[in-house]
Write a protein that holds these residues in place. Structure first.
Motif, PDB file in Angstrom:
ATOM      1  N   ASP A   1      -8.533  15.948   0.289  1.00 55.84           N
ATOM      2  CA  ASP A   1      -9.255  17.221   0.233  1.00 55.84           C
ATOM      3  C   ASP A   1     -10.522  16.971  -0.575  1.00 55.84           C
ATOM      4  OD1 ASP A   1     -10.163  19.819  -0.828  1.00 55.84           O
ATOM      5  OD2 ASP A   1      -8.334  20.594   0.090  1.00 55.84           O
ATOM      6  N   GLU A   2     -11.663  17.017   0.086  1.00 56.05           N
ATOM      7  CA  GLU A   2     -12.926  16.691  -0.571  1.00 56.05           C
ATOM      8  C   GLU A   2     -13.270  17.677  -1.677  1.00 56.05           C
ATOM      9  OE1 GLU A   2     -16.133  15.928   2.159  1.00 56.05           O
ATOM     10  OE2 GLU A   2     -14.832  14.721   3.442  1.00 56.05           O
ATOM     11  N   ASP A   3     -12.921  18.962  -1.513  1.00 57.03           N
ATOM     12  CA  ASP A   3     -13.239  19.957  -2.534  1.00 57.03           C
ATOM     13  C   ASP A   3     -12.372  19.797  -3.776  1.00 57.03           C
ATOM     14  OD1 ASP A   3     -15.230  21.168  -1.010  1.00 57.03           O
ATOM     15  OD2 ASP A   3     -13.812  22.543  -0.060  1.00 57.03           O
ATOM     16  N   LEU A   4     -11.093  19.509  -3.581  1.00 53.55           N
ATOM     17  CA  LEU A   4     -10.161  19.425  -4.705  1.00 53.55           C
ATOM     18  C   LEU A   4      -9.983  17.995  -5.222  1.00 53.55           C
ATOM     19  CD1 LEU A   4      -7.575  22.037  -3.441  1.00 53.55           C
ATOM     20  CD2 LEU A   4      -9.307  22.338  -5.217  1.00 53.55           C
ATOM     21  N   HIS A   5     -10.605  17.023  -4.552  1.00 49.37           N
ATOM     22  CA  HIS A   5     -10.641  15.628  -4.991  1.00 49.37           C
ATOM     23  C   HIS A   5      -9.261  14.961  -5.076  1.00 49.37           C
ATOM     24  CE1 HIS A   5     -14.839  16.384  -5.779  1.00 49.37           C
ATOM     25  NE2 HIS A   5     -14.520  17.363  -6.607  1.00 49.37           N
ATOM     26  N   GLN A   6      -8.360  15.372  -4.208  1.00 47.24           N
ATOM     27  CA  GLN A   6      -7.054  14.714  -4.129  1.00 47.24           C
ATOM     28  C   GLN A   6      -6.352  15.102  -2.832  1.00 47.24           C
ATOM     29  OE1 GLN A   6      -4.015  16.129  -6.986  1.00 47.24           O
ATOM     30  NE2 GLN A   6      -5.644  17.453  -7.731  1.00 47.24           N
ATOM     31  N   PRO A   7      -5.348  14.356  -2.435  1.00 47.61           N
ATOM     32  CA  PRO A   7      -4.630  14.692  -1.201  1.00 47.61           C
ATOM     33  C   PRO A   7      -3.839  15.995  -1.350  1.00 47.61           C
ATOM     34  CG  PRO A   7      -4.180  12.426  -1.892  1.00 47.61           C
ATOM     35  CD  PRO A   7      -4.891  13.105  -3.026  1.00 47.61           C
ATOM     36  N   THR A   8      -3.920  16.851  -0.340  1.00 44.60           N
ATOM     37  CA  THR A   8      -3.192  18.121  -0.358  1.00 44.60           C
ATOM     38  C   THR A   8      -2.556  18.385   1.002  1.00 44.60           C
ATOM     39  OG1 THR A   8      -5.086  19.444   0.361  1.00 44.60           O
ATOM     40  CG2 THR A   8      -4.812  19.152  -2.024  1.00 44.60           C
ATOM     41  N   SER A   9      -1.611  19.300   1.004  1.00 52.35           N
ATOM     42  CA  SER A   9      -1.036  19.850   2.224  1.00 52.35           C
ATOM     43  C   SER A   9      -1.343  21.343   2.205  1.00 52.35           C
ATOM     44  CB  SER A   9       0.477  19.630   2.259  1.00 52.35           C
ATOM     45  OG  SER A   9       1.056  20.274   3.378  1.00 52.35           O
ATOM     46  N   THR A  10      -1.832  21.881   3.313  1.00 57.85           N
ATOM     47  CA  THR A  10      -2.187  23.296   3.395  1.00 57.85           C
ATOM     48  C   THR A  10      -1.076  24.054   4.104  1.00 57.85           C
ATOM     49  OG1 THR A  10      -4.528  22.747   3.440  1.00 57.85           O
ATOM     50  CG2 THR A  10      -3.914  24.939   4.227  1.00 57.85           C
ATOM     51  N   TRP A  11      -0.599  25.124   3.466  1.00 57.85           N
ATOM     52  CA  TRP A  11       0.475  25.946   4.016  1.00 57.85           C
ATOM     53  C   TRP A  11      -0.072  27.316   4.374  1.00 57.85           C
ATOM     54  CZ3 TRP A  11       5.604  25.519   0.802  1.00 57.85           C
ATOM     55  CH2 TRP A  11       5.995  24.178   0.706  1.00 57.85           C
ATOM     56  N   THR A  12       0.394  27.864   5.501  1.00 57.71           N
ATOM     57  CA  THR A  12       0.069  29.232   5.904  1.00 57.71           C
ATOM     58  C   THR A  12       1.333  29.917   6.426  1.00 57.71           C
ATOM     59  OG1 THR A  12      -0.581  28.550   8.130  1.00 57.71           O
ATOM     60  CG2 THR A  12      -2.346  28.691   6.478  1.00 57.71           C
ATOM     61  N   TRP A  13       1.291  31.245   6.456  1.00 57.78           N
ATOM     62  CA  TRP A  13       2.416  32.065   6.906  1.00 57.78           C
ATOM     63  C   TRP A  13       1.904  33.061   7.933  1.00 57.78           C
ATOM     64  CZ3 TRP A  13       1.709  30.068   2.204  1.00 57.78           C
ATOM     65  CH2 TRP A  13       2.795  29.490   1.543  1.00 57.78           C
ATOM     66  N   ALA A  14       2.510  33.114   9.106  1.00 59.89           N
ATOM     67  CA  ALA A  14       2.104  34.070  10.140  1.00 59.89           C
ATOM     68  C   ALA A  14       2.293  35.507   9.649  1.00 59.89           C
ATOM     69  CB  ALA A  14       2.892  33.843  11.431  1.00 59.89           C
ATOM     70  N   ALA A  15       3.376  35.748   8.920  1.00 61.16           N
ATOM     71  CA  ALA A  15       3.669  37.103   8.440  1.00 61.16           C
ATOM     72  C   ALA A  15       2.824  37.483   7.225  1.00 61.16           C
ATOM     73  CB  ALA A  15       5.151  37.221   8.090  1.00 61.16           C
ATOM     74  N   ARG A  16       2.073  36.550   6.702  1.00 62.29           N
ATOM     75  CA  ARG A  16       1.217  36.806   5.535  1.00 62.29           C
ATOM     76  C   ARG A  16      -0.197  36.326   5.855  1.00 62.29           C
ATOM     77  NH1 ARG A  16       4.942  38.192   1.804  1.00 62.29           N
ATOM     78  NH2 ARG A  16       6.972  37.212   1.857  1.00 62.29           N
TER      79      ARG A  16
END
Length: 172
Positions: free
Chosen positions: A71-86
């Motif tokens: 993640d270029e903005d956070l300067h480390q590897p990340t996983s992005t989570w999302t929720w259809a109901a949210r």
């Protein structure tokens, strides 16, 4: 104040049979997952460094989980989570902990102090006081932030209304 969830776990042994009429049930081991009370800057009930297990307890399993990637903005590897109901909620995790939480339209979620997408600048100031950083961007856009570089509540406004709320480390 701490909230707690109890998860029932098998002990690895066959459960003893209850004796009819004895009123006793087979023994079951319980493991407690403590959910810390959110800070006043929590977004959707989440603070930075909230564990992955607590995220799932509070919000349920995500509908989508990206593979871990830089993640270029956070300067480390990340996983992005999302929720259809949210809809409008995005959570980025690194090393199994929350690194960033973002609310955008059409999210109905809020900060601990009740600020949500659509709140007014006056409501934000009433809830959180004078911001640590206030950056007018021109054309009615403004970014205000509370907290320090490692842990900030960042609120984007357009024409005096909240458009995005993020809990994140400030990045360059």
């Amino acid at each position: 104040m701490k909230l707690a969830f109890v998860i029932v776990v098998a002990c690895g042994k066959a459960a003893p049979e209850a004796t009819p009429g004895s009123g006793s049930a087979p023994a079951i081991a319980a493991v407690e997952i403590a959910v810390p009370a959110p800070s006043d800057r929590a977004v959707a009930g989440l603070d930075l460094e909230t564990s992955e297990a607590v995220v799932v307890k509070l919000l349920g399993a995500p509908t989508s989980k990206s593979p871990i990637a830089p993640d270029e903005d956070l300067h480390q590897p990340t996983s992005t989570w999302t929720w259809a109901a949210r809809a409008g909620l995005t959570v980025k995790l690194a090393r199994n902990q929350v690194l960033e939480v973002t609310l955008a339209a059409p999210s109905l979620l809020a900060t601990t102090k009740g600020i949500h997408v659509g709140s007014t600048r006056a409501e934000v100031l009433a809830a959180y006081g004078k911001p640590d950083s206030d950056n007018p961007m021109g054309k009615g856009l403004e970014i205000i932030a509370y907290g320090g570089v490692a842990d900030a509540l960042i609120i984007d406004l357009e024409a005096g209304k909240v458009t995005t709320i993020a809990r994140s480390p400030l990045t360059d």
